[in-house]
Write a protein that holds these residues in place. Structure first.
Motif, mmCIF file in Angstrom:
data_model
loop_
_atom_site.group_PDB
_atom_site.id
_atom_site.type_symbol
_atom_site.label_atom_id
_atom_site.label_comp_id
_atom_site.label_asym_id
_atom_site.label_seq_id
_atom_site.Cartn_x
_atom_site.Cartn_y
_atom_site.Cartn_z
ATOM 1 N N GLU A 177 0.826 -1.204 0.000
ATOM 2 C CA GLU A 177 0.000 0.000 0.000
ATOM 3 C C GLU A 177 0.865 1.261 0.000
ATOM 4 O O GLU A 177 0.527 2.260 -0.645
ATOM 5 C CB GLU A 177 -0.937 -0.024 1.210
ATOM 6 N N ALA A 178 1.990 1.214 0.716
ATOM 7 C CA ALA A 178 2.915 2.354 0.687
ATOM 8 C C ALA A 178 3.466 2.552 -0.726
ATOM 9 O O ALA A 178 3.588 3.684 -1.213
ATOM 10 C CB ALA A 178 4.050 2.129 1.684
ATOM 11 N N MET A 179 3.816 1.459 -1.395
ATOM 12 C CA MET A 179 4.313 1.556 -2.769
ATOM 13 C C MET A 179 3.224 2.032 -3.721
ATOM 14 O O MET A 179 3.499 2.762 -4.690
ATOM 15 C CB MET A 179 4.866 0.204 -3.220
ATOM 16 N N ASP A 180 1.981 1.657 -3.461
ATOM 17 C CA ASP A 180 0.863 2.122 -4.289
ATOM 18 C C ASP A 180 0.683 3.629 -4.125
ATOM 19 O O ASP A 180 0.426 4.348 -5.100
ATOM 20 C CB ASP A 180 -0.408 1.376 -3.887
ATOM 21 N N PHE A 181 0.828 4.125 -2.884
ATOM 22 C CA PHE A 181 0.793 5.577 -2.644
ATOM 23 C C PHE A 181 1.853 6.270 -3.488
ATOM 24 O O PHE A 181 1.591 7.284 -4.147
ATOM 25 C CB PHE A 181 1.031 5.836 -1.151
ATOM 26 N N TYR A 201 8.598 8.836 -7.222
ATOM 27 C CA TYR A 201 8.314 8.700 -5.798
ATOM 28 C C TYR A 201 8.311 7.216 -5.452
ATOM 29 O O TYR A 201 7.751 6.388 -6.173
ATOM 30 C CB TYR A 201 6.976 9.353 -5.441
ATOM 31 N N THR A 202 8.963 6.889 -4.351
ATOM 32 C CA THR A 202 9.132 5.494 -3.966
ATOM 33 C C THR A 202 9.457 5.443 -2.480
ATOM 34 O O THR A 202 9.460 6.479 -1.789
ATOM 35 C CB THR A 202 10.262 4.844 -4.808
ATOM 36 N N LEU A 203 9.715 4.279 -1.967
ATOM 37 C CA LEU A 203 10.251 4.152 -0.621
ATOM 38 C C LEU A 203 11.765 4.251 -0.689
ATOM 39 O O LEU A 203 12.377 3.831 -1.680
ATOM 40 C CB LEU A 203 9.840 2.811 -0.003
ATOM 41 N N GLU A 272 9.242 2.770 9.758
ATOM 42 C CA GLU A 272 9.081 3.237 8.380
ATOM 43 C C GLU A 272 9.524 2.148 7.403
ATOM 44 O O GLU A 272 10.644 1.638 7.491
ATOM 45 C CB GLU A 272 9.902 4.513 8.160
ATOM 46 N N TRP A 273 8.631 1.843 6.463
ATOM 47 C CA TRP A 273 8.960 0.867 5.427
ATOM 48 C C TRP A 273 10.132 1.349 4.577
ATOM 49 O O TRP A 273 10.239 2.524 4.259
ATOM 50 C CB TRP A 273 7.773 0.641 4.503
ATOM 51 N N VAL A 334 8.127 9.007 2.325
ATOM 52 C CA VAL A 334 8.306 8.899 0.885
ATOM 53 C C VAL A 334 9.665 9.447 0.468
ATOM 54 O O VAL A 334 10.220 10.349 1.097
ATOM 55 C CB VAL A 334 7.163 9.643 0.147
ATOM 56 N N ALA A 335 10.229 8.854 -0.578
ATOM 57 C CA ALA A 335 11.454 9.350 -1.202
ATOM 58 C C ALA A 335 11.149 9.709 -2.652
ATOM 59 O O ALA A 335 10.245 9.144 -3.267
ATOM 60 C CB ALA A 335 12.553 8.295 -1.151
ATOM 61 N N LEU A 336 11.893 10.669 -3.176
ATOM 62 C CA LEU A 336 11.860 10.988 -4.603
ATOM 63 C C LEU A 336 13.265 10.677 -5.100
ATOM 64 O O LEU A 336 14.210 11.424 -4.844
ATOM 65 C CB LEU A 336 11.490 12.446 -4.836
#
Length: 600
Positions: A177-181, A201-203, A272-273, A334-336
Motif C-alpha cells: 500500500e505504501a508503494m501504491d501511494f 516517488y518510492t520508498l 518506516e517501510w 516517501v522518497a523521490l
C-alpha cells in the motif's frame, strides 16, 4: 539556503561554518602580504555589518581583496533544492534534498544496545535524492489514496492505540500500500509537470534511509549523541517518540528536534517501510548504491516506534515485520529518487571472435533443496546432507561447458588432450579457469557489454546445483533417478544416457557440447562429459540448517568440481554428487562452465 560566513578584520580572521550537507557552499581564506585570498564554492556575498548582504557579482574563486581598517564580512551561498508540493488546497508535502555521499552503515561494536545484524561497512550513494521532511501523515495519505486506514481501529474497547488526526503519521499501511501511494503520487506529479526527469516517488532503500537519518553523524542518535540507557534516556527524549514519552500512542509529526538535514521523527513514532527485502547479514566490504536482495519474504522497516525502548530506535537498528505487516506500529516516509535501471535479464550471446560465440542462460534467484534425499540411490550420505539454500541474486550461466574454441579465443592457447573446437576444454586448473573469467570480464567491460555490478567468474557450488536441477528434485535433471543398485556403477543407466556422457556411452573420450538433452532451463551437459570447476573451496560437510548465498569454506587448497565426467559412473554424475581437486590440478576429465554473476 545554505550559507557559510567568513569575517575579515585587519589583524584577525574568524571562520564560522554551518552544519550542512557535503555539497553545500564552502569558504576559506589565507593571507598573502596585505591581501586576503578567499576561496569558495557557490556565490560570494559581502557585507559590512553581517546583516545586509550584497553579491560580489564580478568575483571568481579564488577572490583577492586588500586588508584594511574596516571589518568586512564574506559568505558563500547556494540555493536549496528542498521543495514543497501541494497535494490539495490544505495539504502539502515537504521534501528535503539529500546530496550523494559515502558513510559507514551499521553500528560500532561498542555502541550501547547494538544488535548483531548491524555489521559496519562502507556505503557510497552516487545519486542525490529527496526524502520526506516528515513521515507521511494521515491527511497526505487520504488526499492521494482517498482513504485513511488509521481511522476505525482500536484495542477492542473503543480506545485507539495510536493518534488519529491530519498531522499524525498514517499507520495500518502495508508495504504494498505504501508503494501504491508512491506510484499514484508519481503519476499525479508527472501529469502536473512537476516530476524531475528520471525520478520517481518510492520508498527509500535501507541505505538511503540510514544515510539520511544520520545526516553525517556516527552516533546512536542523529543528534550526535549516544544512549545513556538502553530503555529510558534523555537523549532519545530530544529526538523521538518512544515507549517512555509517547503516552502509549503515536504523536503529531515534527514536534521533536530534527536532524542536521532537517528531517523529523527519524527515531521513533512509527516504523518506516524501506524498499529492500530484509536479509540478516550485511556485506562486510564496501558497496555502492545497495538495493538489498532480489527476493525475500519480508521487507525492511527502520526507525523504531512509539512502544519500545531507546535501543530499538537507534540510527542503525534494522527491523522487519513478523506478524502483522500493516499494524499500528508501521508507517512510511516517501522518497523521490532516481528511477533504478532495469535489472539485467534474459539469455544472451557474446561474440568472442568473428566465428566463436558464448551463449549465456539467465538464471532467476530462488530457493531449493541442495543435497540428496536419504533414499536416493548412489548417494554419499556424509557429503550430501539436504539443506535449504536461497540465492538472492540472479546470474547467467554458460549454456555449454567452455569449449576449446572459446578458450583459445580468450587465452590464445589450447591445453586439451582431446582436441576439437566444439569439445569442452580440459587440462585446465582452477586458476586457469579463473584467469579466463578475468580476461573475459576485462574484454566485455572494454566493449561496453558488461552489465553493471556483474563479472565473469566460476559459479558457486550452490549456483551450479541450483542451475543443474532447474527445479527438479531427482538424481538427474530430466526428472529421473537411478532405478537399480546395479545401475549406480556396474551397469549402464538409460536415464543418464538421455542427458550426459559417462563411462558406458562416452567411448573413453569427451564429446562436442550440446549433443545430449538439455535441462528445463536450457543448460547442456550438466551431467558427465567433463567435471566442472566451481568457485568454492571444498568443505566435506554441508550445513544442516537453511543458508543464503553460500560460498563454501573460508580457506583451503581443494576446490569443488561438479557434474561427473566421461569416465565416471552414474552415481558420480548425479545433480547432488560432489567432488574436489587441488586448485593447480590439470586433468583431462575437468573443465569448467563460466558464470556471469554479481560482483562479490
Amino acid at each position: 539556503m545554505h550559507r557559510n560566513k567568513t569575517t575579515f578584520g585587519l589583524l584577525a580572521v574568524v571562520l564560522a561554518a554551518a552544519m550542512v550537507q557535503a555539497a553545500a557552499p564552502t569558504i576559506s581564506c589565507k593571507t598573502d602580504g596585505n591581501n586576503l585570498i578567499v576561496t569558495y564554492t557557490g556565490t560570494l556575498y559581502q557585507s559590512s555589518d553581517a546583516v545586509n548582504w550584497t553579491e560580489v557579482s564580478s568575483a571568481s574563486s579564488p577572490y583577492q581583496v586588500k586588508m584594511g581598517n574596516k571589518k568586512l564580512f564574506f559568505c558563500a551561498k547556494g540555493e536549496s533544492k528542498n521543495f514543497t508540493i501541494s497535494l490539495s488546497d490544505t495539504v502539502d508535502l515537504n521534501m528535503i534534498w539529500i546530496e550523494p555521499g559515502t558513510f559507514i552503515m551499521g553500528s560500532p561494536e561498542d555502541e550501547l544496545g547494538r544488535y548483531d545484524t548491524e555489521v559496519q561497512h562502507e556505503v557510497t550513494l552516487t545519486k542525490g535524492y529527496w526524502m520526506g521532511k516528515y513521515e507521511v501523515t494521515q491527511a497526505q495519505y487520504e488526499v492521494i489514496m482517498g482513504t485513511n486506514p488509521s481511522d476505525g481501529h482500536d484495542v477492542g474497547y473503543g480506545n485507539p492505540v495510536y493518534g488519529i488526526g491530519d498531522d499524525y503519521p498514517v499507520c495500518f499501511v502495508s508495504w504494498d500500500e505504501a508503494m501504491d501511494f508512491c506510484a499514484k503520487l508519481t503519476a499525479i506529479e508527472k501529469e502536473a509537470g512537476r516530476l524531475p526527469e528520471g525520478y520517481e516517488y518510492t520508498l527509500p532503500t535501507e541505505a538511503q534511509w540510514e544515510y539520511a537519518c544520520r545526516a553525517g553523524t556516527t552516533t546512536a542518535l542523529n543528534s550526535g549523541k549516544d544512549l545513556s540507557s538502553v530503555n529510558k534516556c534523555s537523549e532519545m527524549d530530544e529526538v523521538g517518540w518512544y515507549g517512555y514519552n509517547s503516552d502509549d500512542m503515536t504523536q503529531q509529526v515534527g514536534l521533536k528536534q530534527p536532524n542536521a538535514w532537517g528531517l523529523y521523527d527519524m527515531h521513533g513514532n512509527v516504523w518506516e517501510w524501506c524498499l529492500d527485502w530484509y536479509k540478516n547479514d550485511y556485506p562486510t566490504s564496501e558497496v555502492v548504491d545497495p538495493m538489498g536482495p532480489e527476493t525475500g519474504s519480508v521487507h525492511v522497516m527502520r526507525g523504531g516506534c512509539w512502544t519500545i525502548g531507546a535501543k530499538t530506535c537507534r540510527s542503525a537498528v534494522r527491523g522487519h515485520p513478523e506478524l502483522d505487516p500493516k499494524g499500528n506500529l508501521l508507517g512510511f516516509r516517501v522518497a523521490l529518487a532516481p528511477v533504478p535501471p532495469a535489472p539485467p535479464s534474459g539469455d544472451m550471446t557474446i561474440p568472442l571472435s568473428d566465428d566463436v560465440n558464448l551463449d549465456m542462460i539467465w538464471i532467476k534467484p530462488g530457493t531449493f533443496m541442495m543435497g540428496s534425499p536419504e533414499d536416493e540411490l548412489g548417494r554419499d550420505a556424509e557429503k550430501e546432507i539436504q539443506h535449504q539454500v536461497t540465492l538472492t541474486k540472479a546470474y547467467w550461466l554458460g549454456k555449454y561447458e567452455v569449449t576449446q574454441a572459446q578458450y583459445e579465443a580468450i587465452m590464445e592457447t589450447n591445453p586439451s588432450k582431446f582436441k576439437g573446437a566444439d569439445l569442452p576444454v580440459e587440462m585446465v586448473s582452477w586458476s586457469d579457469a579463473m584467469e579466463f573469467c578475468k580476461k573475459l570480464t576485462e574484454i566485455e567491460k572494454e566493449a561496453g557489454r558488461l552489465p553493471e555490478g556483474y563479472e565473469y567468474t566460476l559459479p558457486t557450488e550452490a549456483q551450479w546445483e541450483y542451475a543443474c536441477r532447474a527445479g527438479t528434485t531427482t538424481a538427474f535433471n530430466n526428472g529421473t533417478n537411478i532405478p537399480s543398485a546395479d545401475q549406480r556403477s556396474s551397469e549402464p543407466c538409460p536415464n543418464l544416457d538421455e542427458v550426459g556422457w559417462y563411462k558406458y556411452n562416452s567411448n573413453k573420450t569427451t564429446h562436442p557440447a550440446g549433443q545430449k538433452q538439455p535441462n528445463a532451463w536450457g543448460l547442456y551437459d550438466m551431467h558427465g562429459n567433463v567435471s566442472e570447476w566451481c568457485l568454492d573451496v571444498y568443505w566435506s560437510t554441508y550445513p544442516s540448517t537453511p543458508v543464503t548465498d553460500p560460498t563454501g569454506a573460508d580457506s583451503g587448497s581443494y576446490m569443488v568440481v561438479r557434474g561427473g565426467l566421461w569416465a565416471g559412473s552414474a552415481s558420480g554424475c548425479r545433480s547432488a554428487s560432489r567432488s574436489s581437486c587441488m586448485f593447480y590440478d590439470c586433468l583431462n576429465s575437468v573443465g569448467f562452465r563460466v558464470a556471469l554473476a554479481p560482483v562479490k
